[in-house]
Motif scaffolding. Structure first.
Motif, PDB file in Angstrom:
ATOM      1  N   GLY A 114       0.810  -1.216   0.000  1.00 17.88           N
ATOM      2  CA  GLY A 114       0.000   0.000   0.000  1.00 17.88           C
ATOM      3  C   GLY A 114       0.845   1.268   0.000  1.00 17.88           C
ATOM      4  O   GLY A 114       0.418   2.312  -0.505  1.00 17.88           O
ATOM      5  N   VAL A 115       2.047   1.196   0.553  1.00 17.73           N
ATOM      6  CA  VAL A 115       2.907   2.380   0.640  1.00 17.73           C
ATOM      7  C   VAL A 115       3.629   2.622  -0.688  1.00 17.73           C
ATOM      8  O   VAL A 115       3.542   3.713  -1.274  1.00 17.73           O
ATOM      9  N   THR A 116       4.300   1.612  -1.194  1.00 20.61           N
ATOM     10  CA  THR A 116       5.060   1.816  -2.440  1.00 20.61           C
ATOM     11  C   THR A 116       4.125   1.956  -3.652  1.00 20.61           C
ATOM     12  O   THR A 116       4.500   2.574  -4.658  1.00 20.61           O
ATOM     13  N   ALA A 117       2.899   1.432  -3.524  1.00 26.99           N
ATOM     14  CA  ALA A 117       1.917   1.586  -4.617  1.00 26.99           C
ATOM     15  C   ALA A 117       1.717   3.057  -4.961  1.00 26.99           C
ATOM     16  O   ALA A 117       1.499   3.416  -6.116  1.00 26.99           O
ATOM     17  N   ARG A 118       1.777   3.903  -3.928  1.00 25.80           N
ATOM     18  CA  ARG A 118       1.569   5.340  -4.121  1.00 25.80           C
ATOM     19  C   ARG A 118       2.501   5.900  -5.192  1.00 25.80           C
ATOM     20  O   ARG A 118       2.084   6.655  -6.065  1.00 25.80           O
ATOM     21  N   VAL A 119       3.760   5.533  -5.151  1.00 31.29           N
ATOM     22  CA  VAL A 119       4.750   6.070  -6.099  1.00 31.29           C
ATOM     23  C   VAL A 119       4.439   5.570  -7.513  1.00 31.29           C
ATOM     24  O   VAL A 119       4.370   6.350  -8.470  1.00 31.29           O
ATOM     25  N   TYR A 120       4.234   4.264  -7.656  1.00 30.09           N
ATOM     26  CA  TYR A 120       3.955   3.694  -8.988  1.00 30.09           C
ATOM     27  C   TYR A 120       2.666   4.276  -9.571  1.00 30.09           C
ATOM     28  O   TYR A 120       2.610   4.649 -10.740  1.00 30.09           O
ATOM     29  N   ARG A 121       1.624   4.333  -8.748  1.00 31.11           N
ATOM     30  CA  ARG A 121       0.332   4.790  -9.266  1.00 31.11           C
ATOM     31  C   ARG A 121       0.391   6.256  -9.680  1.00 31.11           C
ATOM     32  O   ARG A 121      -0.144   6.650 -10.719  1.00 31.11           O
ATOM     33  N   ARG A 122       1.019   7.064  -8.871  1.00 31.94           N
ATOM     34  CA  ARG A 122       1.060   8.492  -9.200  1.00 31.94           C
ATOM     35  C   ARG A 122       1.911   8.736 -10.436  1.00 31.94           C
ATOM     36  O   ARG A 122       1.518   9.478 -11.336  1.00 31.94           O
ATOM     37  N   LEU A 165      10.623   2.520  -1.415  1.00 29.67           N
ATOM     38  CA  LEU A 165      10.112   2.687  -0.051  1.00 29.67           C
ATOM     39  C   LEU A 165      10.528   4.037   0.536  1.00 29.67           C
ATOM     40  O   LEU A 165       9.724   4.738   1.161  1.00 29.67           O
ATOM     41  N   ASP A 166      11.797   4.386   0.345  1.00 32.32           N
ATOM     42  CA  ASP A 166      12.314   5.622   0.939  1.00 32.32           C
ATOM     43  C   ASP A 166      11.650   6.853   0.310  1.00 32.32           C
ATOM     44  O   ASP A 166      11.349   7.828   1.008  1.00 32.32           O
ATOM     45  N   LEU A 167      11.412   6.792  -0.990  1.00 31.02           N
ATOM     46  CA  LEU A 167      10.736   7.931  -1.636  1.00 31.02           C
ATOM     47  C   LEU A 167       9.297   8.047  -1.116  1.00 31.02           C
ATOM     48  O   LEU A 167       8.822   9.147  -0.816  1.00 31.02           O
ATOM     49  N   ALA A 168       8.620   6.907  -0.997  1.00 34.73           N
ATOM     50  CA  ALA A 168       7.228   6.931  -0.510  1.00 34.73           C
ATOM     51  C   ALA A 168       7.156   7.460   0.918  1.00 34.73           C
ATOM     52  O   ALA A 168       6.206   8.154   1.289  1.00 34.73           O
ATOM     53  N   ALA A 169       8.170   7.131   1.716  1.00 30.96           N
ATOM     54  CA  ALA A 169       8.135   7.515   3.131  1.00 30.96           C
ATOM     55  C   ALA A 169       8.555   8.957   3.378  1.00 30.96           C
ATOM     56  O   ALA A 169       8.146   9.563   4.371  1.00 30.96           O
ATOM     57  N   PRO A 194       1.462  10.569   1.591  1.00 24.82           N
ATOM     58  CA  PRO A 194       0.068  10.291   1.261  1.00 24.82           C
ATOM     59  C   PRO A 194      -0.774  11.555   1.049  1.00 24.82           C
ATOM     60  O   PRO A 194      -1.464  11.670   0.050  1.00 24.82           O
ATOM     61  N   GLY A 195      -0.706  12.508   1.948  1.00 27.81           N
ATOM     62  CA  GLY A 195      -1.569  13.679   1.849  1.00 27.81           C
ATOM     63  C   GLY A 195      -1.054  14.700   0.853  1.00 27.81           C
ATOM     64  O   GLY A 195      -1.648  14.921  -0.207  1.00 27.81           O
ATOM     65  N   ARG A 196       0.067  15.302   1.157  1.00 27.97           N
ATOM     66  CA  ARG A 196       0.660  16.325   0.280  1.00 27.97           C
ATOM     67  C   ARG A 196       2.054  15.882  -0.131  1.00 27.97           C
ATOM     68  O   ARG A 196       3.020  16.120   0.601  1.00 27.97           O
ATOM     69  N   PRO A 197       2.180  15.262  -1.276  1.00 28.77           N
ATOM     70  CA  PRO A 197       3.513  14.853  -1.729  1.00 28.77           C
ATOM     71  C   PRO A 197       4.401  16.072  -1.973  1.00 28.77           C
ATOM     72  O   PRO A 197       3.910  17.118  -2.397  1.00 28.77           O
ATOM     73  N   ARG A 198       5.681  15.909  -1.678  1.00 29.45           N
ATOM     74  CA  ARG A 198       6.633  17.019  -1.860  1.00 29.45           C
ATOM     75  C   ARG A 198       7.223  16.942  -3.276  1.00 29.45           C
ATOM     76  O   ARG A 198       8.404  16.639  -3.465  1.00 29.45           O
ATOM     77  N   CYS A 199       6.379  17.227  -4.273  1.00 29.60           N
ATOM     78  CA  CYS A 199       6.799  17.047  -5.670  1.00 29.60           C
ATOM     79  C   CYS A 199       8.006  17.916  -6.034  1.00 29.60           C
ATOM     80  O   CYS A 199       8.841  17.518  -6.844  1.00 29.60           O
ATOM     81  N   GLY A 200       8.106  19.084  -5.415  1.00 27.93           N
ATOM     82  CA  GLY A 200       9.232  19.971  -5.725  1.00 27.93           C
ATOM     83  C   GLY A 200      10.573  19.363  -5.338  1.00 27.93           C
ATOM     84  O   GLY A 200      11.614  19.757  -5.868  1.00 27.93           O
ATOM     85  N   ASP A 201      10.571  18.395  -4.420  1.00 29.82           N
ATOM     86  CA  ASP A 201      11.818  17.746  -3.987  1.00 29.82           C
ATOM     87  C   ASP A 201      11.997  16.365  -4.607  1.00 29.82           C
ATOM     88  O   ASP A 201      12.869  15.601  -4.198  1.00 29.82           O
ATOM     89  N   CYS A 202      11.136  16.036  -5.551  1.00 26.75           N
ATOM     90  CA  CYS A 202      11.112  14.660  -6.061  1.00 26.75           C
ATOM     91  C   CYS A 202      11.918  14.524  -7.355  1.00 26.75           C
ATOM     92  O   CYS A 202      11.761  15.334  -8.269  1.00 26.75           O
TER      93      CYS A 202
END
Ligand code: SF4
Length: 222
Positions: free
Chosen positions: A139-147, A184-188, A193-201
């Motif tokens: 459920g955690v790493t799914a966030r990165v792949y899905r987005r 995992l580290d990027l997702a964490a 989950p709420g507000r991804p830090r896209c500017g640092d990604c």
């Protein structure tokens, strides 16, 4: 078929992962039993809390045989900070089964027959302990792949066939141990989950979710 921008996804995330790797005790070992126990403890618990419990657990009982001989109530005393005390009995049965088998199984089917070991923990153990190129997602790493790839998130990760297929396509054949840690580290720490830090990604340039959000922000309000 390889998803669009998959090569860039792997390249950028691997580079970021090397520079931003979090330190955990189960990342410093090659002992399959310790890695497996860490995966069981990490189910629904935070890495930092698990790290303390993990250290204490293996300080007291350094291997499967020692853990298998321990009373459930004593194990409960050690894992109490994690809650879910039912895991103490599971750990004891898991240790006993590994002792009986003589080693941690090296196949997905063998691992999934162990108490408390689901698909994610089994795949993660194959990747981390045995460096097998095994796709895994929770459920955690799914966030990165899905987005990044613009997948729907209406199913639990465990049941989402499209997600597993995509992760299977994208997971690199070499260095899968480090790859899993990078996701995992990027997702964490960045793709929160709420507000991804896209500017640092490191993935922002090609991330579907980020592009959509940016477009929404600049679209004039009616
Ligand atoms: S750009 Fe934003 S949404 Fe996309 S992967 Fe990075 S943090 Fe997540």
């Amino acid at each position: 078929m390889t998803p669009e921008n998959a090569d860039e996804f792997v390249r950028d995330l691997e580079t970021w992962g090397r520079a931003n790797r979090r330190s955990f005790p189960w990342r410093e070992t090659r002992d399959p039993f310790r890695i497996l126990v860490a995966e069981v403890l990490l189910q629904r618990s935070r890495g930092k809390t698990v790290a303390k419990v993990y250290e204490e657990l293996f300080r007291r009982w350094p291997d499967a045989a020692a853990l298998a001989r321990t009373r459930v109530s004593t194990i409960q005393g050690v894992i109490r900070p994690l809650g879910l005390l039912g895991r103490a009995a599971t750990l004891k049965r898991l240790a006993a089964q590994v002792v009986e088998l003589g080693r941690v199984p090296r196949t997905l089917e063998g691992l999934m027959e162990l108490p408390g070991v689901g698909r994610y923990a089994a795949n993660a153990t194959l990747a981390v302990a045995f460096d097998r190129a095994t796709a895994t997602v929770d459920g955690v790493t799914a966030r990165v792949y899905r987005r990044y790839f613009g997948l729907a998130d209406d199913l639990p990760a465990t049941d989402d066939r499209a997600l597993w297929a995509l992760v299977g396509e994208v997971t690199p054949s070499k260095g899968v141990r480090a790859w899993n840690w990078a996701v995992l580290d990027l997702a964490a720490s960045v793709c929160l989950p709420g507000r991804p830090r896209c500017g640092d990604c490191p993935l922002e340039k090609r991330c579907r979710w980020s592009a959509t959000e940016r477009a929404d922000r600049v679209r004039p309000q009616r």
